[in-house]
Design an enzyme around this catalytic site. Structure first.
Site, mmCIF file in Angstrom:
data_model
loop_
_atom_site.group_PDB
_atom_site.id
_atom_site.type_symbol
_atom_site.label_atom_id
_atom_site.label_comp_id
_atom_site.label_asym_id
_atom_site.label_seq_id
_atom_site.Cartn_x
_atom_site.Cartn_y
_atom_site.Cartn_z
ATOM 1 N N ILE A 255 0.914 -1.060 -0.253
ATOM 2 C CA ILE A 255 -0.501 -0.012 -0.198
ATOM 3 C C ILE A 255 1.353 1.381 -0.341
ATOM 4 O O ILE A 255 0.827 2.854 -0.430
ATOM 5 C CB ILE A 255 -0.764 0.343 1.445
ATOM 6 C CG1 ILE A 255 0.352 -0.186 2.331
ATOM 7 C CG2 ILE A 255 -1.853 -0.705 1.233
ATOM 8 C CD1 ILE A 255 -1.135 0.247 3.432
ATOM 9 N N SER A 256 1.939 1.100 0.151
ATOM 10 C CA SER A 256 2.694 2.714 0.542
ATOM 11 C C SER A 256 4.372 1.778 0.194
ATOM 12 O O SER A 256 5.139 0.794 1.328
ATOM 13 C CB SER A 256 3.050 3.652 1.464
ATOM 14 O OG SER A 256 3.583 4.497 1.814
ATOM 15 N N THR A 257 5.656 2.421 -0.253
ATOM 16 C CA THR A 257 6.582 2.713 -0.409
ATOM 17 C C THR A 257 7.433 3.726 0.552
ATOM 18 O O THR A 257 6.728 5.231 -0.778
ATOM 19 C CB THR A 257 7.031 2.081 -1.614
ATOM 20 O OG1 THR A 257 6.711 3.068 -2.957
ATOM 21 C CG2 THR A 257 6.557 0.665 -2.002
ATOM 22 N N LYS A 259 11.394 5.507 1.850
ATOM 23 C CA LYS A 259 12.810 5.804 1.012
ATOM 24 C C LYS A 259 13.526 4.267 1.657
ATOM 25 O O LYS A 259 14.915 3.286 1.684
ATOM 26 C CB LYS A 259 13.705 6.937 1.626
ATOM 27 C CG LYS A 259 13.333 7.965 0.485
ATOM 28 C CD LYS A 259 14.071 8.903 1.142
ATOM 29 C CE LYS A 259 13.383 10.176 2.195
ATOM 30 N NZ LYS A 259 14.168 11.457 2.819
ATOM 31 N N SER A 261 11.233 1.918 3.894
ATOM 32 C CA SER A 261 10.147 0.904 4.111
ATOM 33 C C SER A 261 8.757 0.747 3.351
ATOM 34 O O SER A 261 9.148 1.396 2.284
ATOM 35 C CB SER A 261 10.014 0.932 5.564
ATOM 36 O OG SER A 261 8.651 1.695 5.656
ATOM 37 N N LYS A 283 5.067 -3.205 8.318
ATOM 38 C CA LYS A 283 6.336 -1.857 7.576
ATOM 39 C C LYS A 283 7.258 -2.623 8.106
ATOM 40 O O LYS A 283 7.832 -3.083 8.294
ATOM 41 C CB LYS A 283 6.169 -0.936 9.119
ATOM 42 C CG LYS A 283 7.365 0.424 8.345
ATOM 43 C CD LYS A 283 7.023 1.300 9.223
ATOM 44 C CE LYS A 283 8.046 2.966 8.224
ATOM 45 N NZ LYS A 283 7.955 3.680 9.042
ATOM 46 N N ASP A 399 11.007 14.460 12.151
ATOM 47 C CA ASP A 399 10.437 14.972 10.550
ATOM 48 C C ASP A 399 8.787 14.840 10.554
ATOM 49 O O ASP A 399 8.769 14.410 9.054
ATOM 50 C CB ASP A 399 10.787 13.424 9.985
ATOM 51 C CG ASP A 399 10.739 12.960 8.498
ATOM 52 O OD1 ASP A 399 10.884 14.204 7.441
ATOM 53 O OD2 ASP A 399 10.009 12.168 7.443
#
Length: 511
Positions: A255-257, A259, A261, A283, A399
């Site tokens: 569902i997500s990529t 830098k 993970s 994750k 961050d």
């Protein structure tokens, strides 16, 4: 006469010829024979002529060559005969292809390696066919100089040939190419009588070694590192173990990529000691070290992991990143900050609750369209969470921006806290100032009039009263406070008061 006439009439109706005279030669009886016998006899004669020079050919039976005791009723024998004829036709076609390929070129290519049968002289060959060219066994070719392996040279006087002769050395280099790795294609240089110089051969040899090492590195990287939307075999095995243990029902997809993970969606299962959410997020930290080499400043100076960081190899540090995010999320859950709930940690895989519904992740704050009232409420919620994170959790996000905040169920959720540090970190206040700048600029551009500037927001979150006329002066005072705190911690330990000499905020302990 009557008898002779009767005999003549009988001869007209008889299928076998009979002489008119009773004193003639005896009747010849013709025995009938099958077509297979006729063909086998003719084939035996033909094969005897063609293979007279190869009496011991291992691929053709002796009886087939001599014509003795041929049994054509055998399917195996007929198959061998047909295969031999097919091979001859194939070689004939191959000769035509060779002539067409070479043309009038001075350098010709031999197709001998693709022949099906042994060489033979075919007297019926047409004029358009060419002779096979094999420089290794060419009786009409020029003599190749050779050297005596004991003496190292051959010949006398002006005709002496040493092992350093250009032609001899070139042919040896060409023959040595056969020892290269199988994946390196060297072609048919030996068949062309190619002569390689030492310089060219050494360059090819070095290239062969380089390709082998590069192939090994690529294989190692593929087996032990994660890609953009894939995982290495070890990570996949960990996922399967969690599914087999019943912690997860199944893993649905990526569902997500990012830098550092890759995040997967999974359906929750059950555990004995705690409930598992219906929807979970896995994750998976990438096991490549390219991104983490520039991010080690977030962990090597963190007092919680400083001692362990120096004793671990770089690959195990990645597991420490997952462990660090688990501890940070646990602190945030205790004080009630909206964030993912930790389910379980397996090496570099962190299983958390899924922020979203029906496999659809919640949108990021930068992508969601909110009205002025909701955006205003989101700002004050973020301000309150930053204060909780700093004063109650003793953490700085490091961050924080609209990319790491989600909008779900009418409120803001904070994610991605693997790089979060304590305020006692040597660069903790610098990270906090950067977070305040990102938050202030985002909400000011979103039209929230109540949004404070970066300096007021920093003082409101940290409890410090830093005043400056410019950003450079403000940052200089932050660095001075960090230096003062670092000296104080080294002298009294990390449980010492924070900025106590300057009358700053209250004591911050890791309780």
């Amino acid at each position: 006469m009557d008898q002779i006439g009767v005999a003549a009439k009988e001869n007209e109706t008889d299928s076998v010829w009979k002489p008119k005279s009773p004193w003639g030669a005896p009747n010849s009886v013709v025995n009938p024979c099958s077509l297979a016998d006729v063909m086998s006899e003719q084939l035996a004669i033909q094969l005897n002529e063609e293979f007279s020079t190869y009496p011991s050919c291992p691929e053709v039976p002796e009886s087939l060559i001599t014509g003795d005791n041929i049994e054509t009723s055998s399917d195996l024998m007929l198959a061998q005969m047909l295969q031999m004829e097919f091979d001859r036709e194939f070689d004939t076609q191959l000769r035509r292809e060779e002539k067409k390929f070479n043309g009038d070129s001075k350098v010709s290519i031999s197709f001998e390696n693709y022949r099906m049968v042994h060489p033979y002289e075919d007297s019926d060959s047409s004029e358009d066919e060419v002779d096979w060219q094999d420089t290794r066994h060419d009786p009409y070719g020029p003599d190749k100089p050779s050297t005596n392996p004991r003496k190292g040279f051959a010949g006398k006087g002006k005709n002496i040939t040493t092992k350093h002769d250009e032609v001899v050395c070139g042919r040896k280099n060409t023959a040595r190419m056969e020892n290269f790795a199988p994946e390196v294609q060297v072609g048919d240089g030996i068949g062309m009588d190619l002569k390689l110089s030492n310089h060219v051969f050494n360059a090819l040899k070095q290239h062969c070694y380089s390709e082998q090492r590069r192939s090994a590195r690529l294989h190692e990287k593929k087996e032990h590192s994660t890609a953009e939307q894939a995982v290495d075999p070890k990570t996949r095995l960990l996922m399967f173990k969690m599914v087999n243990a019943g912690i997860l029902e199944n893993i649905n997809g990526c569902i997500s990529t990012g830098k550092e993970s890759v995040v997967f969606h999974a359906s929750g299962g059950s555990m004995d000691d705690k409930p598992v959410p219906a929807e979970c997020a896995l994750k998976v930290y990438k096991t490549t070290l390219n991104e983490f080499r520039n991010r080690d400043k977030y962990i090597k100076d963190d007092y919680r992991f400083k001692d362990r960081f120096s004793k671990l190899n770089p690959r195990k540090i990645i597991r420490m990143w997952a462990e660090k995010e688990m501890h940070n999320l646990t602190r945030m859950q205790k004080v009630g900050i909206p964030c993912p709930e930790v389910v379980i940690l397996k090496k570099h895989i962190l299983v958390m609750s899924f922020i979203g519904e029906n496999q659809v992740p919640a949108p990021k704050l930068k992508d969601v369209k909110l009205n002025s009232e909701d955006m205003k409420g989101a700002y004050f919620q973020v301000l309150h969470m930053m204060q909780q994170l700093y004063q109650e959790c003793n953490l700085v996000h490091s961050d924080l921006s609209e990319y790491n905040m989600l909008w779900h169920d009418g409120k803001v959720w904070i994610i991605d806290v693997s790089q979060s540090v304590e305020p006692t970190h040597p660069h903790g206040l610098e990270f906090l100032f950067r977070d305040c700048r990102n938050v202030a600029l985002f909400f000011q551009k979103a039209g929230v009039t109540e949004a404070m500037n970066v300096y007021d927001l920093f003082n409101a979150v940290s409890g410090l009263q830093i005043k400056a006329d410019s950003e450079a002066e403000f940052v200089a005072q932050i660095e001075a406070l960090e230096k003062m705190n670092e000296d104080h911690v080294q002298k009294h330990g990390r449980k010492a008061p924070y900025f106590s000499d300057d009358g700053g905020p209250p004591i911050l302990n890791d309780d």
